[in-house]
Design a protein around this motif. Structure first.
Motif, PDB file in Angstrom:
ATOM      1  N   THR A 245      40.746  37.365  40.275  1.00 34.83           N
ATOM      2  CA  THR A 245      41.125  36.277  39.583  1.00 34.83           C
ATOM      3  C   THR A 245      40.240  35.018  39.535  1.00 34.83           C
ATOM      4  O   THR A 245      40.453  34.371  38.150  1.00 34.83           O
ATOM      5  N   CYS A 246      39.400  35.160  40.195  1.00 37.27           N
ATOM      6  CA  CYS A 246      38.380  34.038  40.018  1.00 37.27           C
ATOM      7  C   CYS A 246      37.491  34.103  38.859  1.00 37.27           C
ATOM      8  O   CYS A 246      37.326  33.176  38.034  1.00 37.27           O
ATOM      9  N   ARG A 247      36.994  35.421  38.544  1.00 35.09           N
ATOM     10  CA  ARG A 247      36.236  35.939  37.570  1.00 35.09           C
ATOM     11  C   ARG A 247      37.157  35.421  36.142  1.00 35.09           C
ATOM     12  O   ARG A 247      36.513  34.895  35.280  1.00 35.09           O
ATOM     13  N   ILE A 248      38.170  35.874  36.295  1.00 37.14           N
ATOM     14  CA  ILE A 248      39.081  35.712  34.726  1.00 37.14           C
ATOM     15  C   ILE A 248      39.240  34.220  34.764  1.00 37.14           C
ATOM     16  O   ILE A 248      39.230  33.635  33.494  1.00 37.14           O
ATOM     17  N   ALA A 249      39.637  33.481  35.861  1.00 33.70           N
ATOM     18  CA  ALA A 249      39.762  31.823  35.498  1.00 33.70           C
ATOM     19  C   ALA A 249      38.422  31.319  34.803  1.00 33.70           C
ATOM     20  O   ALA A 249      38.448  30.489  34.110  1.00 33.70           O
ATOM     21  N   GLN A 250      37.278  31.958  35.308  1.00 36.64           N
ATOM     22  CA  GLN A 250      36.008  31.429  34.909  1.00 36.64           C
ATOM     23  C   GLN A 250      35.712  31.655  33.170  1.00 36.64           C
ATOM     24  O   GLN A 250      35.513  30.853  32.809  1.00 36.64           O
ATOM     25  N   GLU A 251      36.346  32.941  33.126  1.00 36.20           N
ATOM     26  CA  GLU A 251      36.277  33.089  31.392  1.00 36.20           C
ATOM     27  C   GLU A 251      37.137  32.262  30.738  1.00 36.20           C
ATOM     28  O   GLU A 251      36.920  32.162  29.599  1.00 36.20           O
ATOM     29  N   TYR A 252      38.220  31.974  31.394  1.00 39.03           N
ATOM     30  CA  TYR A 252      39.227  31.020  30.766  1.00 39.03           C
ATOM     31  C   TYR A 252      39.004  29.609  30.791  1.00 39.03           C
ATOM     32  O   TYR A 252      39.571  28.852  29.977  1.00 39.03           O
ATOM     33  N   GLY A 253      37.679  29.201  31.159  1.00 44.02           N
ATOM     34  CA  GLY A 253      37.253  27.951  31.385  1.00 44.02           C
ATOM     35  C   GLY A 253      38.013  27.107  32.296  1.00 44.02           C
ATOM     36  O   GLY A 253      38.080  25.988  32.296  1.00 44.02           O
ATOM     37  N   ARG A 254      38.689  27.708  33.405  1.00 38.06           N
ATOM     38  CA  ARG A 254      39.312  26.874  34.349  1.00 38.06           C
ATOM     39  C   ARG A 254      38.256  26.790  35.723  1.00 38.06           C
ATOM     40  O   ARG A 254      37.424  27.274  35.750  1.00 38.06           O
TER      41      ARG A 254
END
Length: 371
Positions: A245-254
């Protein structure tokens, strides 16, 4: 949103083999799911990267449309809302993501476009330390920001802890599921899920009769990340769903935050490594988080009172707290020896600390420092 668009959106998810990114690109290119159906015979002209297999499959919608019709009966019977991309209630943060679902199934009352949304994720095997972090963080955040939507995945461990403590604090909380709304997994969390329907909600991209398969959990993590302004990681091993979830959030710019844990502890290793590698911001309090996010807080109102992590302590109380910070969960006699405080005085002092919400007694005369 029209029932026709819901109907074609549901069918489109099946036509694209549940490839959310492709379904989204088709909708964006054509304007809506119904238009995708109407242009099914020349779909390759609108979206250049469609495969021959997909273009061929798009000629035959009969089975997908029958399944969509059955699903519409199910959601109508069970008072479930189907949110498509053009629906004003569709979560706008999620709609900005390149693999946003073209349709979401939602049962609840929370505003999925609330001003402040965060998710709290972590290990399914959380410790008392992790539970205390979640409880204290949400309690303190409530004093600073009364209107926050708390999102998680309804799983064991940190997820369910986040949902339950959010409910205790009067926050709305949404659980993102890895299966259809005709079931609750795990069944042990059914009572909490029922409360959430009235004080938050349950959200999924999966139709009824979809089981909680392992890959579905990985897919639902992107929805948890995409719904939110920030991801907060509380306890994680070196591998786990929270890190995904953290990795995806980073990819989304969150924004991504992590609470640190004790060095060498298995369920702190993932958090500590993320902090060390600067892939997550160090988090120690609700105040840290609010300041980093620059969220408007209740402090700005005259009647607001900032709540400290620990209340004012006497010198002897601080001595006990410092000892428990070094080595938590100590028995009364051990604390007495290490602080040189008489048992009688110490017993009264620990009771005072318990009333202040600083410590709590455990079995066997042991005392636990609440973070």
């Amino acid at each position: 949103m029209t029932s026709e668009e819901v109907y074609y959106s549901i069918a489109l998810t099946r036509m694209t083999g549940f490839n959310a990114g492709m379904a989204l690109r088709l909708c964006q290119a054509m304007g809506c799911a119904q238009a995708v159906y109407e242009h099914r015979r020349d779909i390759g002209d609108a979206v250049a990267d469609t495969t021959p297999r997909l273009r061929q499959a798009m000629q035959h919608w009969d089975d997908a449309l029958r399944r969509a019709a059955a699903e519409m009966e199910f959601i109508d019977k069970n008072h479930i809302r189907a949110l498509t991309l053009g629906d004003p209630d569709y979560p706008q943060r999620l709609s900005q993501c390149p693999d946003a679902p073209v349709v979401l199934y939602y049962k609840g009352t929370a505003n999925l476009n609330q001003s402040y949304i965060l998710n709290v994720v972590g290990t399914r095997h959380c410790t008392t330390y992790g539970q205390d972090l979640v409880r204290r963080f949400l309690s303190d955040l409530r004093q600073l920001c009364p209107q926050v939507l708390v999102v998680s995945g309804l799983a064991y461990g940190i997820d369910i802890c986040a949902h339950r403590h959010a409910l205790e604090q009067g926050y709305d909380t949404v659980g993102v599921l890895a299966h259809g709304l005709d079931q609750i997994y795990p069944p042990a969390h059914r009572d909490t899920a029922t409360q959430m329907v009235s004080h938050g909600g349950l959200l999924t991209e999966y139709m009824s009769q979809t089981d909680a398969l392992p890959n579905n959990f990985r897919q639902r993590n992107r929805i948890i990340a995409g719904l939110s302004d920030a991801t907060i990681l509380v306890e994680s091993a070196i591998k786990g769903g929270g890190l995904i979830t953290c990795r995806i959030a980073q990819e989304y710019g969150r924004d991504v935050f992590a609470f640190p844990g004790a060095v060498g502890m298995p369920h702190s290793e993932g958090c500590n490594r993320m902090i060390q590698s600067n892939t997550a911001a160090l988090l120690t309090s609700a105040r840290d988080f609010v300041d980093a996010m620059t969220w408007t807080t209740a402090r700005q109102h005259p009647e607001a009172v900032e709540r400290q992590l620990f209340p004012d302590l006497t010198a002897d109380e601080q001595q006990v707290v410092s000892l428990l910070q070094q080595t938590n969960d100590l028995q009364l006699n051990v604390i007495s020896v290490k602080t040189n405080l008489p048992i009688g005085q110490l017993t009264a002092m620990l009771f005072s600390l318990e009333m202040k919400g600083v410590v709590k007694p455990l079995a066997g005369g042991t005392y636990h420092l609440i973070c």
